[in-house]
Design an enzyme around this catalytic site. Structure first.
Site, PDB file in Angstrom:
ATOM      1  N   ASN A  11      -1.798  -3.286  -6.303  1.00 42.09           N
ATOM      2  CA  ASN A  11      -1.016  -4.121  -7.187  1.00 42.09           C
ATOM      3  C   ASN A  11      -1.442  -5.862  -6.892  1.00 42.09           C
ATOM      4  OD1 ASN A  11       1.286  -5.416  -8.323  1.00 42.09           O
ATOM      5  ND2 ASN A  11       2.543  -4.351  -6.849  1.00 42.09           N
ATOM      6  N   TRP A  12      -2.153  -6.432  -7.497  1.00 42.66           N
ATOM      7  CA  TRP A  12      -1.926  -7.617  -7.420  1.00 42.66           C
ATOM      8  C   TRP A  12      -1.138  -8.736  -7.554  1.00 42.66           C
ATOM      9  CZ3 TRP A  12      -7.757  -8.047 -10.400  1.00 42.66           C
ATOM     10  CH2 TRP A  12      -8.647  -7.267  -9.797  1.00 42.66           C
ATOM     11  N   LYS A  13       0.004  -8.167  -8.122  1.00 41.58           N
ATOM     12  CA  LYS A  13       1.105  -8.998  -8.269  1.00 41.58           C
ATOM     13  C   LYS A  13       0.612 -10.212  -9.113  1.00 41.58           C
ATOM     14  CE  LYS A  13       3.281  -6.746  -4.245  1.00 41.58           C
ATOM     15  NZ  LYS A  13       3.835  -6.822  -3.090  1.00 41.58           N
ATOM     16  N   HIS A 103       8.985  -1.190  -9.544  1.00 43.58           N
ATOM     17  CA  HIS A 103       8.407  -1.637  -8.283  1.00 43.58           C
ATOM     18  C   HIS A 103       9.658  -2.362  -7.613  1.00 43.58           C
ATOM     19  CE1 HIS A 103       6.867  -4.529  -5.352  1.00 43.58           C
ATOM     20  NE2 HIS A 103       5.909  -3.578  -5.118  1.00 43.58           N
ATOM     21  N   GLU A 105      10.123  -5.149  -6.566  1.00 44.25           N
ATOM     22  CA  GLU A 105      10.342  -6.630  -6.834  1.00 44.25           C
ATOM     23  C   GLU A 105      10.962  -6.552  -8.324  1.00 44.25           C
ATOM     24  OE1 GLU A 105       6.331  -7.779  -5.979  1.00 44.25           O
ATOM     25  OE2 GLU A 105       6.858  -7.251  -4.044  1.00 44.25           O
ATOM     26  N   GLU A 175       7.933   3.326  -1.318  1.00 46.39           N
ATOM     27  CA  GLU A 175       7.669   1.937  -0.747  1.00 46.39           C
ATOM     28  C   GLU A 175       9.134   1.506  -0.111  1.00 46.39           C
ATOM     29  OE1 GLU A 175       4.167  -0.024  -2.677  1.00 46.39           O
ATOM     30  OE2 GLU A 175       5.911  -0.570  -3.820  1.00 46.39           O
ATOM     31  N   GLY A 181       4.936  -6.378   2.138  1.00 47.21           N
ATOM     32  CA  GLY A 181       4.666  -7.622   2.353  1.00 47.21           C
ATOM     33  C   GLY A 181       5.117  -8.349   3.837  1.00 47.21           C
ATOM     34  N   SER A 221       2.579  -2.548   3.425  1.00 42.83           N
ATOM     35  CA  SER A 221       1.622  -3.138   4.586  1.00 42.83           C
ATOM     36  C   SER A 221       0.573  -2.018   4.778  1.00 42.83           C
ATOM     37  CB  SER A 221       2.305  -3.412   5.383  1.00 42.83           C
ATOM     38  OG  SER A 221       3.294  -4.634   5.359  1.00 42.83           O
ATOM     39  N   GLY A 242      -0.647  -3.752  -1.725  1.00 42.45           N
ATOM     40  CA  GLY A 242      -0.579  -5.114  -2.396  1.00 42.45           C
ATOM     41  C   GLY A 242      -1.600  -5.902  -1.550  1.00 42.45           C
ATOM     42  N   GLY A 243      -1.029  -6.771  -0.585  1.00 43.40           N
ATOM     43  CA  GLY A 243      -1.878  -7.570  -0.039  1.00 43.40           C
ATOM     44  C   GLY A 243      -3.342  -7.187   0.190  1.00 43.40           C
TER      45      GLY A 243
HETATM   46  P1  PGA Z   1       2.132  -4.853   0.532  1.00 45.42           P
HETATM   47  O1  PGA Z   1       2.897  -4.627  -1.148  1.00 45.42           O
HETATM   48  O2  PGA Z   1       0.951  -4.141   0.450  1.00 45.42           O
HETATM   49  O3  PGA Z   1       1.687  -6.263   0.380  1.00 45.42           O
HETATM   50  O4  PGA Z   1       2.974  -4.630   1.503  1.00 45.42           O
HETATM   51  C1  PGA Z   1       2.949  -3.377  -1.382  1.00 45.42           C
HETATM   52  C2  PGA Z   1       3.485  -3.179  -2.661  1.00 45.42           C
HETATM   53  O5  PGA Z   1       4.368  -4.199  -2.894  1.00 45.42           O
HETATM   54  O6  PGA Z   1       3.166  -2.352  -3.605  1.00 45.42           O
END
Ligand code: PGA
Length: 262
Positions: A11-13, A103, A105, A175, A181, A221, A242-243
């Site tokens: 997930n590149w956001k 998600h 977010e 999640e 994050g 993470s 994500g990251g």
């Molecule tokens: P993260 O994000 O790996 O940066 O914690 C995960 C996600 O939001 O899917």
């Protein structure tokens, strides 16, 4: 090989620029053979879906590298006066095979509740996309010992009315919001406990055989140095990253851990 596929999605956001997105997709595609046994999906910002589809050489829904393309969000209606939104069929048209739905977010920053998530997931399925349906508790909810209740309610609400075929055509992502994050990964035991609970809920919705076929990803993470122990858990079938998905080497290393565990 277990009963379930291993699937790792990135997930590149809202990160990268066009050139960076293309370069990252090319690097993942060229390294994808290192993680044979684990399906990969890239979810770039929607405005870069088309250049990333080209970089992956996706044509008529087929990806020669085996790396799939996914959206980060979609609208539940097929077309119309919905300024700024993207219809499920548009994602298919551009080469997507899946889409993240609900998600945390989207839930916390954009007001998506379980009913909205349910509508989007059904619209994705109807269009032929695999929804990656996200659930997870906040830190406050965990500290109040409400994790099981919160996740159960999210699963029930987000998957309401799902048939067995709908469930096996979906991916569920656990999640924990406090792990996203933050660098604070859930312990393998904490994650496995909730994954097992989710699988039990899926069995309650349909039946055990169906539940045993559903891929449940962990997200929050995930990094190359913790992916191995997460992948070793019985009910953790992949990761939503994500990251670490913004670096091809890290993303591929995570995928390799899941491939090795398959
Ligand atoms: P993260 O994000 O790996 O940066 O914690 C995960 C996600 O939001 O899917």
């Amino acid at each position: 090989m277990g009963i379930r596929r291993r699937i790792v999605a990135g997930n590149w956001k809202m990160n990268l620029d066009r050139a960076g997105a293309v370069a990252l997709a090319e690097a993942v595609a060229s390294g994808a053979t290192s993680s044979v046994g684990c399906n990969l999906i890239l979810c770039p910002p929607s405005i870069y879906l088309s250049p990333v589809a080209n970089a992956l050489k996706i044509s008529k829904g087929e990806s020669p590298s085996g790396v799939g393309l996914g959206g980060q969000n979609l609208h539940d209606q097929p077309k119309g006066a919905f300024t700024g939104e993207i219809a499920p069929a548009m994602l298919i048209d551009i080469g997507c095979s899946s889409c993240i739905v609900g998600h945390s977010e989207r839930r916390t920053l954009f007001g998506e509740n379980d009913a909205i998530v349910n509508g989007k997931a059904k619209a994705a399925l109807a269009a032929g996309l695999t929804p990656i349906i996200c659930v997870g508790e906040t830190l406050e909810e965990r500290e109040q010992n409400r994790t099981a209740a919160v996740v159960t309610e999210q699963i029930k609400g987000s998957l309401e009315g799902f048939s067995s075929a709908d469930l096996t055509g979906s991916i569920v992502a656990y999640e924990p919001v406090w792990a996203i994050g933050t660098g604070k990964v859930a312990t393998p035991e904490q994650a496995q406990e909730v994954h097992a609970l989710i699988r039990q809920q899926l069995a309650n919705l349909t039946d055990e055989e169906t539940a045993n076929r559903v891929v449940i990803q962990y997200g929050g993470s995930v990094k190359p140095d913790n992916a191995g122990i997460l992948a070793a858990q019985q009910d953790i079938d992949g990761a939503l990253v994500g990251g670490a998905s913004l670096k091809a080497d890290d993303f591929l290393a995570i995928a390799k851990h899941f491939a090795d565990a398959s």
